[in-house]
Design a protein around this motif. Sequence first.
Motif, short mmCIF file in Angstrom:
data_model
loop_
_atom_site.label_atom_id
_atom_site.label_comp_id
_atom_site.label_asym_id
_atom_site.label_seq_id
_atom_site.Cartn_x
_atom_site.Cartn_y
_atom_site.Cartn_z
N LEU A 1 3.85 -3.00 6.27
CA LEU A 1 4.23 -1.97 7.23
C LEU A 1 4.26 -0.59 6.57
N VAL A 2 4.76 -0.52 5.33
CA VAL A 2 4.77 0.77 4.61
C VAL A 2 3.35 1.26 4.38
N PHE B 1 9.22 -9.33 1.86
CA PHE B 1 8.77 -8.15 1.12
C PHE B 1 7.30 -7.85 1.36
N ILE B 2 6.49 -8.88 1.53
CA ILE B 2 5.08 -8.64 1.83
C ILE B 2 4.93 -7.98 3.19
N VAL C 1 -0.48 4.78 10.64
CA VAL C 1 -0.23 4.01 11.86
C VAL C 1 1.21 4.23 12.29
N ASN C 2 1.44 4.37 13.58
CA ASN C 2 2.80 4.49 14.10
C ASN C 2 3.45 3.11 14.07
N PHE D 1 -0.58 2.05 -5.34
CA PHE D 1 0.82 2.19 -5.75
C PHE D 1 1.72 1.22 -4.97
N ILE D 2 1.49 1.13 -3.65
CA ILE D 2 2.31 0.23 -2.82
C ILE D 2 2.10 -1.21 -3.23
N VAL D 3 0.84 -1.59 -3.48
CA VAL D 3 0.55 -2.97 -3.88
C VAL D 3 1.20 -3.29 -5.23
N ALA D 4 1.10 -2.35 -6.18
CA ALA D 4 1.69 -2.57 -7.50
C ALA D 4 3.22 -2.65 -7.41
N ALA D 5 3.82 -1.77 -6.59
CA ALA D 5 5.28 -1.82 -6.42
C ALA D 5 5.71 -3.12 -5.77
N ALA D 6 4.91 -3.62 -4.82
CA ALA D 6 5.23 -4.90 -4.18
C ALA D 6 5.15 -6.04 -5.18
N GLN D 7 4.19 -5.99 -6.10
CA GLN D 7 4.08 -7.02 -7.13
C GLN D 7 5.32 -7.03 -8.02
N VAL D 8 5.81 -5.84 -8.36
CA VAL D 8 7.03 -5.74 -9.17
C VAL D 8 8.20 -6.36 -8.40
#
Length: 366
Positions: free
Chosen positions: A169-170, A163-164, A178-179, A113-120
Amino acid sequence: MKLPSFLYYEFLGNTLGQYLIAVLILVVGSALRRVFSRLLSKMLFSLTRRYTGGVSEEELHGLLIQPLSTLLLVVTLQLAGATLTYPHGPNAPVSGQLPWHEVLLLRLLSLAFIVAAAQVALRLIDFALLVISRRAAIRVAHSPTRLDNQFLPFAKDLLKVFFIIVATLVALGKVFEVNVTALVGGLGIGGLAVAFAAKESLENLIASFTIFLDQPFGVGDLVTAGPVSGTVEKIGFRSTRLRTAEKSYLTVPNKSMIDKPLDNLSLRTSRRVGFTLTFDQKTTSAQLHDIITDSLAAMQAHPLVSQDVQIKFSALTLMGKEVNVQYFVDTTSYDEYINVKEDLNYRLVEVVEQHGGVFAVVREKP
């Protein structure tokens, strides 16, 4: 309404009805995700229509439909998975804890989900920079400025890197637990070691900012830096891309572009031409005087030659009578420069022939 009894039949901890709902979500989501992607893209274009001058709706669709479709597929998988109970098996862990294979599956879905949202987000950056460049082109009558050609691609790359980093980090915080705060703080401690390890990359990055601030050259300029020469095609984070006279594609580190004397040939106002004519000793002084006078007049009459033309009888040698010629062509175009040289060379030969002058024969030494 009473459901059929077979829907309550349990298998691996889930009823048949739950399996049917999950399958229905997968089928509907997979079948309609491109339709939903186009609808979302159309809604975004409608909301931003007044700001997107010069960019068509189809261009936005081309940028967003594929990453939006991937994002909706991941959401569909998450919704379908949420309707099911993952079987724990006979050796179930302590109450409140999930087995490792279920945790792995959930983390994979979250990461997807994070990777797909980053692509958007990256495609939205492409769209925003496309809008800015098109509006700038319209504003300057379809002639992009030096800043548009040079800064906009750099700004797009900079935003994408930002953004990457945020998405990374997210993902580290949400997926791998991870902290992130401690990680960022630890980078301050290890920053010195990283700086030494990436010394050249940091130098090139700083050099890229120096190029954009000082603007010693821009995209489209013909430059010479040390032993390299070519037309600038792109200025990136780490390097500058040049197209050489041999049409090869040369990549030069940004540091090398600013730590050597750089000659921006595109900023010169004219091109110099200088050479020496050697006449035979049989050419008389009267002939030589007439040749110099008429040649000077011919050069000064040319519309692309500046008025500081010099033709001087400079030396008398054993080889003959030497005449130095120097003039400047008021153009930055190499092709035009070559054409002017050719025209004036023909004119010089005509003047010499008209006055009966004879060029000296240069004999090679045995």
